[in-house]
Design a protein around this motif. Structure first.
Motif, PDB file in Angstrom:
ATOM      1  N   TYR A 180       0.860  -1.166   0.000  1.00 34.38           N
ATOM      2  CA  TYR A 180       0.000   0.000   0.000  1.00 34.38           C
ATOM      3  C   TYR A 180       0.905   1.227   0.000  1.00 34.38           C
ATOM      4  O   TYR A 180       1.694   1.429   0.908  1.00 34.38           O
ATOM      5  CB  TYR A 180      -0.918   0.002   1.222  1.00 34.38           C
ATOM      6  CG  TYR A 180      -1.952  -1.088   1.184  1.00 34.38           C
ATOM      7  CD1 TYR A 180      -3.119  -0.929   0.437  1.00 34.38           C
ATOM      8  CD2 TYR A 180      -1.743  -2.286   1.844  1.00 34.38           C
ATOM      9  CE1 TYR A 180      -4.071  -1.932   0.381  1.00 34.38           C
ATOM     10  CE2 TYR A 180      -2.689  -3.302   1.799  1.00 34.38           C
ATOM     11  CZ  TYR A 180      -3.854  -3.118   1.065  1.00 34.38           C
ATOM     12  OH  TYR A 180      -4.779  -4.115   1.009  1.00 34.38           O
ATOM     13  N   GLY A 181       0.782   2.034  -1.027  1.00 32.73           N
ATOM     14  CA  GLY A 181       1.643   3.192  -1.155  1.00 32.73           C
ATOM     15  C   GLY A 181       0.915   4.304  -1.877  1.00 32.73           C
ATOM     16  O   GLY A 181      -0.286   4.224  -2.129  1.00 32.73           O
TER      17      GLY A 181
ATOM     18  N   ASP B 244       4.117  -7.263   3.940  1.00 33.41           N
ATOM     19  CA  ASP B 244       4.258  -6.984   5.371  1.00 33.41           C
ATOM     20  C   ASP B 244       5.714  -6.959   5.826  1.00 33.41           C
ATOM     21  O   ASP B 244       6.062  -6.237   6.766  1.00 33.41           O
ATOM     22  CB  ASP B 244       3.487  -8.033   6.170  1.00 33.41           C
ATOM     23  CG  ASP B 244       1.979  -7.945   5.963  1.00 33.41           C
ATOM     24  OD1 ASP B 244       1.515  -6.856   5.543  1.00 33.41           O
ATOM     25  OD2 ASP B 244       1.281  -8.945   6.200  1.00 33.41           O
TER      26      ASP B 244
ATOM     27  N   PRO C  56       8.990  -3.290   5.139  1.00 33.36           N
ATOM     28  CA  PRO C  56       9.674  -2.301   5.994  1.00 33.36           C
ATOM     29  C   PRO C  56      10.844  -2.885   6.773  1.00 33.36           C
ATOM     30  O   PRO C  56      11.860  -2.208   6.978  1.00 33.36           O
ATOM     31  CB  PRO C  56       8.556  -1.822   6.925  1.00 33.36           C
ATOM     32  CG  PRO C  56       7.294  -2.036   6.143  1.00 33.36           C
ATOM     33  CD  PRO C  56       7.530  -3.305   5.369  1.00 33.36           C
TER      34      PRO C  56
ATOM     35  N   HIS D 110      14.663  -1.489   6.623  1.00 28.51           N
ATOM     36  CA  HIS D 110      15.413  -1.103   7.822  1.00 28.51           C
ATOM     37  C   HIS D 110      16.741  -1.852   7.906  1.00 28.51           C
ATOM     38  O   HIS D 110      17.743  -1.286   8.379  1.00 28.51           O
ATOM     39  CB  HIS D 110      14.582  -1.377   9.080  1.00 28.51           C
ATOM     40  CG  HIS D 110      13.615  -0.275   9.394  1.00 28.51           C
ATOM     41  ND1 HIS D 110      14.018   1.001   9.701  1.00 28.51           N
ATOM     42  CD2 HIS D 110      12.248  -0.274   9.453  1.00 28.51           C
ATOM     43  CE1 HIS D 110      12.959   1.755   9.940  1.00 28.51           C
ATOM     44  NE2 HIS D 110      11.876   1.016   9.792  1.00 28.51           N
TER      45      HIS D 110
ATOM     46  N   ARG E 262      15.880   6.656   3.999  1.00 27.69           N
ATOM     47  CA  ARG E 262      14.916   6.175   3.007  1.00 27.69           C
ATOM     48  C   ARG E 262      15.684   5.590   1.830  1.00 27.69           C
ATOM     49  O   ARG E 262      16.762   6.063   1.478  1.00 27.69           O
ATOM     50  CB  ARG E 262      14.023   7.326   2.550  1.00 27.69           C
ATOM     51  CG  ARG E 262      12.992   6.951   1.519  1.00 27.69           C
ATOM     52  CD  ARG E 262      12.210   8.167   1.057  1.00 27.69           C
ATOM     53  NE  ARG E 262      10.896   8.240   1.683  1.00 27.69           N
ATOM     54  CZ  ARG E 262       9.985   9.155   1.385  1.00 27.69           C
ATOM     55  NH1 ARG E 262      10.245  10.088   0.502  1.00 27.69           N
ATOM     56  NH2 ARG E 262       8.807   9.140   1.973  1.00 27.69           N
TER      57      ARG E 262
ATOM     58  N   TYR F  58       6.271   3.598  -0.860  1.00 23.16           N
ATOM     59  CA  TYR F  58       5.634   2.462  -0.197  1.00 23.16           C
ATOM     60  C   TYR F  58       6.522   1.968   0.939  1.00 23.16           C
ATOM     61  O   TYR F  58       7.465   2.653   1.330  1.00 23.16           O
ATOM     62  CB  TYR F  58       5.346   1.343  -1.208  1.00 23.16           C
ATOM     63  CG  TYR F  58       6.548   0.648  -1.797  1.00 23.16           C
ATOM     64  CD1 TYR F  58       6.808  -0.689  -1.505  1.00 23.16           C
ATOM     65  CD2 TYR F  58       7.418   1.293  -2.667  1.00 23.16           C
ATOM     66  CE1 TYR F  58       7.893  -1.362  -2.046  1.00 23.16           C
ATOM     67  CE2 TYR F  58       8.503   0.637  -3.223  1.00 23.16           C
ATOM     68  CZ  TYR F  58       8.740  -0.693  -2.903  1.00 23.16           C
ATOM     69  OH  TYR F  58       9.823  -1.342  -3.446  1.00 23.16           O
ATOM     70  N   ALA F  59       6.202   0.783   1.481  1.00 23.63           N
ATOM     71  CA  ALA F  59       6.928   0.202   2.625  1.00 23.63           C
ATOM     72  C   ALA F  59       6.966   1.190   3.790  1.00 23.63           C
ATOM     73  O   ALA F  59       8.036   1.544   4.301  1.00 23.63           O
ATOM     74  CB  ALA F  59       8.338  -0.231   2.217  1.00 23.63           C
ATOM     75  N   ASP F  60       5.784   1.615   4.239  1.00 28.25           N
ATOM     76  CA  ASP F  60       5.672   2.583   5.339  1.00 28.25           C
ATOM     77  C   ASP F  60       6.428   3.869   5.029  1.00 28.25           C
ATOM     78  O   ASP F  60       7.073   4.478   5.908  1.00 28.25           O
ATOM     79  CB  ASP F  60       6.190   1.981   6.653  1.00 28.25           C
ATOM     80  CG  ASP F  60       5.296   0.876   7.189  1.00 28.25           C
ATOM     81  OD1 ASP F  60       4.169   0.723   6.677  1.00 28.25           O
ATOM     82  OD2 ASP F  60       5.736   0.165   8.119  1.00 28.25           O
ATOM     83  N   ASP F  61       6.384   4.284   3.772  1.00 27.86           N
ATOM     84  CA  ASP F  61       7.041   5.517   3.300  1.00 27.86           C
ATOM     85  C   ASP F  61       8.561   5.447   3.395  1.00 27.86           C
ATOM     86  O   ASP F  61       9.237   6.488   3.327  1.00 27.86           O
ATOM     87  CB  ASP F  61       6.548   6.741   4.073  1.00 27.86           C
ATOM     88  CG  ASP F  61       5.108   7.093   3.760  1.00 27.86           C
ATOM     89  OD1 ASP F  61       4.603   6.623   2.711  1.00 27.86           O
ATOM     90  OD2 ASP F  61       4.478   7.823   4.545  1.00 27.86           O
TER      91      ASP F  61
END
Length: 437
Positions: free
Chosen positions: A28-29, A364, A367, A371, A381, A412-415
């Motif tokens: 989701y992005g 899922d 992210p 990281h 980022r 995407y990927a939690d921004d």
């Protein structure tokens, strides 16, 4: 004798319906549509979003988008047009394989909705019942041998008397350019639209900084022309007090490998293959190989694999494979350069295979993968190319048959991740964007 006569491929029957992707597992992005830049007078800017497709051709025209998977005859087209001869016909046929980099078909997971090797460590899928003759080339002339040497200066090249930055003067803005894949006209048009080059194709961005994210060649009509333009802009930007830099993509590894190793066999998980066979299957253009010169090889071979700019970790591929080459950016770049300088064909092939993996940042677990890279190499980022946005979002399956709408980079990927491959090879868009996004 034509290339298709010299390199025939076996035919396979219809392979049945293609497995449709489960859209629930896609990231989701949001799309980014840039606002007009302020505070920088080095180039003109426009508030409107540039959305022209520029005539980009969907090279993978034999891959249907209507949900049916046919026995695919993959043509690596030799002229970059729909009417010229091809370099080779070869066939891929198996369940779950989508369009894109065909090396994925026999080295990593299938495209959309297929088994994702990023989510299953140690899994090395192979093509079922893939006959090795489809990947073996016979009865051909040796590829041209080109001696390495330094770039030759052009005595007719113009000079650019731009002033150097003053002491303590801040650097210019940062731009990133997604996968070009030989679409030189589209690249020039987008750079000019952004005010980074003038109408004659010369640097006009002052002290701005530009990073190309790799994949200059293959599929499009003029990969060498793209490389020449980037090399030219690098020299002109330096004279203006800015810079133009580039990353090494998996297609640079493939292109250089095709030149260096030709038909020399390599051991892949699908059986014996060669760099030249894989390059042709991935849209390698014979006219690019014929125009490859020593200074191109020298420049491409020195490209870094990772960069860090203003807190942005710049990668070509959306994969965690970089972690296998070192715990710092210099270590990774040195390791890749070492493979290109001293590695054998199988070590070079393994490097190409690893950087062809994709989709590590979606779903899922995305992210967490981001990281892991940021914690190791720095930055807040990731900005990457490699995986076309239409496949990340599922937009390739438009029911109306229209080209995918790509309004801008995809966050995407939690921004934490920004995708920059706008899918120019599939009638999407060649993306150039200013950071931060």
């Amino acid at each position: 004798m034509t290339p298709e006569d010299r390199f025939p491929g076996p035919e396979h029957p219809h392979s049945g319906p293609r497995h449709q992707p489960d859209l629930d597992v896609l990231p989701y992005g949001t799309y980014y549509e840039p606002e007009p830049a302020t505070g920088y007078q080095g180039a003109p800017y426009d508030a409107e979003t540039y959305s022209g497709y520029g005539g980009a051709r969907y090279l993978e025209q034999h891959w249907p988008v209507d949900g049916q998977d046919h026995g695919h005859t993959v043509h690596a087209q030799g002229t970059g047009t729909d009417h010229g001869p091809v370099d080779q016909s070869a066939v891929f046929s198996h369940q779950g394989q989508g369009p894109g980099d065909y090396e994925d078909g026999y080295e990593t997971a299938g495209y959309e909705g297929g088994y994702d090797a990023q989510d299953h460590p140690g899994y090395e899928p192979t093509l079922p019942d893939q006959p090795s003759p489809a990947l073996q080339l016979a009865d051909r002339d040796d590829p041209p041998t080109i001696e390495l040497g330094p770039p030759l200066p052009d005595p007719a090249a113009p000079t650019y008397p731009y002033p150097a930055p003053g002491p303590g003067e801040p650097p210019g803005p940062v731009y990133v350019v997604g996968d070009v894949h030989g679409y030189l006209d589209e690249l020039r048009a987008e750079l000019h639209h952004q005010g980074l080059i003038d109408a004659d194709g010369h640097w006009s961005a002052g002290r701005a900084r530009i990073w190309f994210l790799g994949d200059f060649t293959d599929r499009g009509p003029d990969g060498i022309g793209v490389i020449d333009l980037v090399m030219q802009l690098a020299a002109e930007a330096a004279a203006a007090g800015g810079y133009c830099r580039a990353l090494m993509g998996n297609h640079e590894l493939l292109f250089l490998g095709a030149h260096k190793y030709g038909d020399e066999p390599v051991q892949s998980t699908a059986g014996t293959a060669s760099f030249l066979a894989a390059w042709r299957l991935n849209g390698g253009q014979q006219n690019d190989l014929e125009r490859l010169e020593a200074h191109h090889i020298s420049w491409l071979s020195r490209l870094p694999a990772i960069g860090l700019e203003d807190g942005h970790l710049l990668l070509h591929s959306d994969t965690t494979a970089y972690l296998e080459y070192g715990e710092s950016i210099p270590d990774v770049n040195d390791a890749v350069h070492g493979v290109l300088a001293d590695g054998g064909v199988d070590e070079w092939w393994d490097c190409f295979r690893r950087f062809t993996k994709r989709f590590a940042f979606r779903g899922d677990a995305g992210p967490t993968a981001v990281h892991e890279l940021l914690d190791t190499y720095g930055g807040s980022r990731i900005v990457h190319g490699h995986s076309p946005i239409p496949y990340l979002t599922g937009a390739v399956h438009a029911d109306d048959g229209q080209p995918p709408h790509i309004p801008g980079p995809y966050v995407y990927a939690d921004d934490l991740a920004v995708a920059m491959d706008g899918g120019v090879t599939m009638e999407g868009r060649l993306l150039v964007a200013r950071l931060p996004i």
